[in-house]
Design a protein around this motif. Structure first.
Motif, PDB file in Angstrom:
ATOM      1  N   ASN A 193      43.646  40.771  41.686  1.00 22.05           N
ATOM      2  CA  ASN A 193      43.995  41.388  42.981  1.00 22.05           C
ATOM      3  C   ASN A 193      45.418  41.051  43.416  1.00 22.05           C
ATOM      4  OD1 ASN A 193      41.298  42.181  42.887  1.00 22.05           O
ATOM      5  ND2 ASN A 193      40.621  40.571  44.288  1.00 22.05           N
ATOM      6  N   PHE A 194      46.289  40.811  42.445  1.00 23.78           N
ATOM      7  CA  PHE A 194      47.649  40.362  42.756  1.00 23.78           C
ATOM      8  C   PHE A 194      48.461  41.419  43.489  1.00 23.78           C
ATOM      9  CE2 PHE A 194      48.462  36.176  41.366  1.00 23.78           C
ATOM     10  CZ  PHE A 194      49.804  35.912  41.582  1.00 23.78           C
ATOM     11  N   GLU A 195      48.227  42.676  43.184  1.00 16.92           N
ATOM     12  CA  GLU A 195      48.983  43.722  43.871  1.00 16.92           C
ATOM     13  C   GLU A 195      48.658  43.725  45.362  1.00 16.92           C
ATOM     14  OE1 GLU A 195      49.852  48.544  43.770  1.00 16.92           O
ATOM     15  OE2 GLU A 195      48.320  47.691  42.446  1.00 16.92           O
ATOM     16  N   GLU A 196      47.365  43.683  45.684  1.00 15.13           N
ATOM     17  CA  GLU A 196      46.956  43.706  47.092  1.00 15.13           C
ATOM     18  C   GLU A 196      47.371  42.436  47.827  1.00 15.13           C
ATOM     19  OE1 GLU A 196      44.083  46.351  44.840  1.00 15.13           O
ATOM     20  OE2 GLU A 196      45.037  44.404  44.518  1.00 15.13           O
ATOM     21  N   LYS A 223      40.017  47.215  34.474  1.00 12.61           N
ATOM     22  CA  LYS A 223      38.580  47.362  34.250  1.00 12.61           C
ATOM     23  C   LYS A 223      37.750  46.282  34.922  1.00 12.61           C
ATOM     24  CE  LYS A 223      39.249  49.663  29.801  1.00 12.61           C
ATOM     25  NZ  LYS A 223      38.944  49.647  28.341  1.00 12.61           N
ATOM     26  N   LYS A 224      38.424  45.211  35.381  1.00 16.17           N
ATOM     27  CA  LYS A 224      37.723  44.111  36.028  1.00 16.17           C
ATOM     28  C   LYS A 224      38.467  43.732  37.293  1.00 16.17           C
ATOM     29  CE  LYS A 224      36.371  42.136  31.546  1.00 16.17           C
ATOM     30  NZ  LYS A 224      36.478  40.929  30.688  1.00 16.17           N
ATOM     31  N   ARG A 225      37.728  43.201  38.259  1.00 20.77           N
ATOM     32  CA  ARG A 225      38.340  42.730  39.506  1.00 20.77           C
ATOM     33  C   ARG A 225      37.596  41.504  40.007  1.00 20.77           C
ATOM     34  NH1 ARG A 225      42.209  44.912  42.914  1.00 20.77           N
ATOM     35  NH2 ARG A 225      43.035  46.854  42.082  1.00 20.77           N
ATOM     36  N   PRO A 285      36.214  42.539  48.286  1.00 22.69           N
ATOM     37  CA  PRO A 285      37.016  42.003  49.399  1.00 22.69           C
ATOM     38  C   PRO A 285      37.557  43.125  50.276  1.00 22.69           C
ATOM     39  CG  PRO A 285      37.620  40.948  47.333  1.00 22.69           C
ATOM     40  CD  PRO A 285      36.724  42.093  46.976  1.00 22.69           C
ATOM     41  N   ASP A 286      37.664  42.857  51.558  1.00 25.45           N
ATOM     42  CA  ASP A 286      38.107  43.880  52.514  1.00 25.45           C
ATOM     43  C   ASP A 286      39.502  44.394  52.194  1.00 25.45           C
ATOM     44  OD1 ASP A 286      35.731  43.590  53.841  1.00 25.45           O
ATOM     45  OD2 ASP A 286      36.533  42.291  55.420  1.00 25.45           O
ATOM     46  N   TYR A 287      40.345  43.563  51.606  1.00 29.52           N
ATOM     47  CA  TYR A 287      41.731  43.969  51.369  1.00 29.52           C
ATOM     48  C   TYR A 287      41.905  44.794  50.094  1.00 29.52           C
ATOM     49  CZ  TYR A 287      41.823  40.054  48.057  1.00 29.52           C
ATOM     50  OH  TYR A 287      41.550  39.205  47.020  1.00 29.52           O
ATOM     51  N   VAL A 288      40.849  44.930  49.292  1.00 34.45           N
ATOM     52  CA  VAL A 288      40.909  45.672  48.034  1.00 34.45           C
ATOM     53  C   VAL A 288      40.392  47.090  48.261  1.00 34.45           C
ATOM     54  CG1 VAL A 288      40.047  45.847  45.667  1.00 34.45           C
ATOM     55  CG2 VAL A 288      40.715  43.620  46.608  1.00 34.45           C
TER      56      VAL A 288
END
Length: 294
Positions: A193-196, A223-225, A285-288
């Motif tokens: 989630n580095f971009e977000e 493909k994974k988070r 996560p809410d930010y994703v």
């Protein structure tokens, strides 16, 4: 929002980089853009392998003529070693500075630090640095003190707590810890989630691992988070989560009924009531910005 709380982060170390080539040295290595770093602004960033796999994450801020790297204490020697390998003949010196790192989080953290509610803002006064966490506003403020006595920090209204309280709070937001939730030399950056979390620039140009990171982004090949876990039971790092016998996630961290897991996105439209262990929940996560799985 939690009550205003302050906790020493004993798991963190601060490296100091000096020399006329530091800015260019870091710009050519890290995932984020050093153009964003100033006396009043800091960033979150990572160092990758040439193949685009995660190695280290850290915060970068400027203090006078020096650049400070807030990194994981347990892995600082490996970070120093890798930075030194890239340094070659550049005018860059790397040393460790005795600074206590604190997290100030909860209701009113930005106001208590007299910082605007803006990601990455920095202020420095009498050797004490206030740094608005650049990943997420709810994470509040990181503080850097040359004194290990937190009475040097005039925040009388903040409740003192341990680092584990901060970890629980961070985990409740679904925000990973590099080196634990994002595994070195195993995970690609965007899986974490580095971009977000504002840790990567797609406009700065070349850095180590940039080609694969950009290709993954533009081809939509993540493909994974990392997702949040909630579970009324016991889980250990490395435990698997299944949907009708099919592995869909791996636990990365877990404590006090919650944690993070690396989730396979494909086919996650199944019924969460059928997940094993029974009762485990995987929560985006809410930010994703991805389709919810529940």
């Amino acid at each position: 929002m939690a009550k205003l709380t302050i906790a020493p982060l004993e798991s963190r170390s601060v490296l100091v980089l000096n020399g006329k080539d530091v800015w260019t040295f870091l710009q050519n290595l890290i995932t984020n853009d050093m153009k964003k770093v100033s006396d009043t602004q800091g960033i979150y960033a990572a160092l990758l392998t040439a193949q685009g796999k995660f190695l280290h994450d850290f915060f970068i801020l400027k203090s006078g003529d020096s650049y400070l790297l807030d990194c994981a204490a347990a892995r600082k020697d490996d970070l120093i070693r890798r930075l030194t390998l890239y340094k070659l003949r550049a005018d860059v010196t790397i040393s460790e500075e005795t600074r206590q790192v604190y997290a100030l989080f909860g209701d009113g953290s930005h106001a208590a630090a007299e910082l605007p509610e803006k990601l990455g803002t920095v202020s420095e006064n009498n050797g004490l640095i206030y740094f608005a966490d650049p990943r997420h506003l709810a994470l509040g403020i990181r503080l850097y003190s040359k004194s290990v006595d937190n009475t040097a920090i005039n925040l009388a209204t903040a409740i003192p707590a341990t680092e584990s309280a901060y970890d629980t709070y961070r985990s409740s937001l679904g925000i990973p810890e590099g080196g634990r939730d994002i595994l070195p030399e195993k995970n690609f950056l965007l899986e974490g989630n580095f971009e977000e979390l504002n840790g990567v620039s797609f406009s700065k140009g070349c850095y180590v691992g940039q080609e694969l990171t950009a290709r993954t982004k533009h081809r939509g090949k993540v493909k994974k988070r990392l997702f949040r876990i909630e579970f009324d039971g016991e889980l250990q790092e490395g435990d698997k989560i299944f949907d009708q016998g099919r592995e869909i996630a791996e636990v990365r961290s877990f404590a006090d009924g919650q944690g993070l897991a690396l989730v396979r996105l494909e086919g996650l439209a199944g019924d969460s009531d059928k997940f094993e262990p029974k009762g485990v929940k995987l929560i985006q996560p809410d930010y994703v910005n991805l389709p919810a799985i529940n």
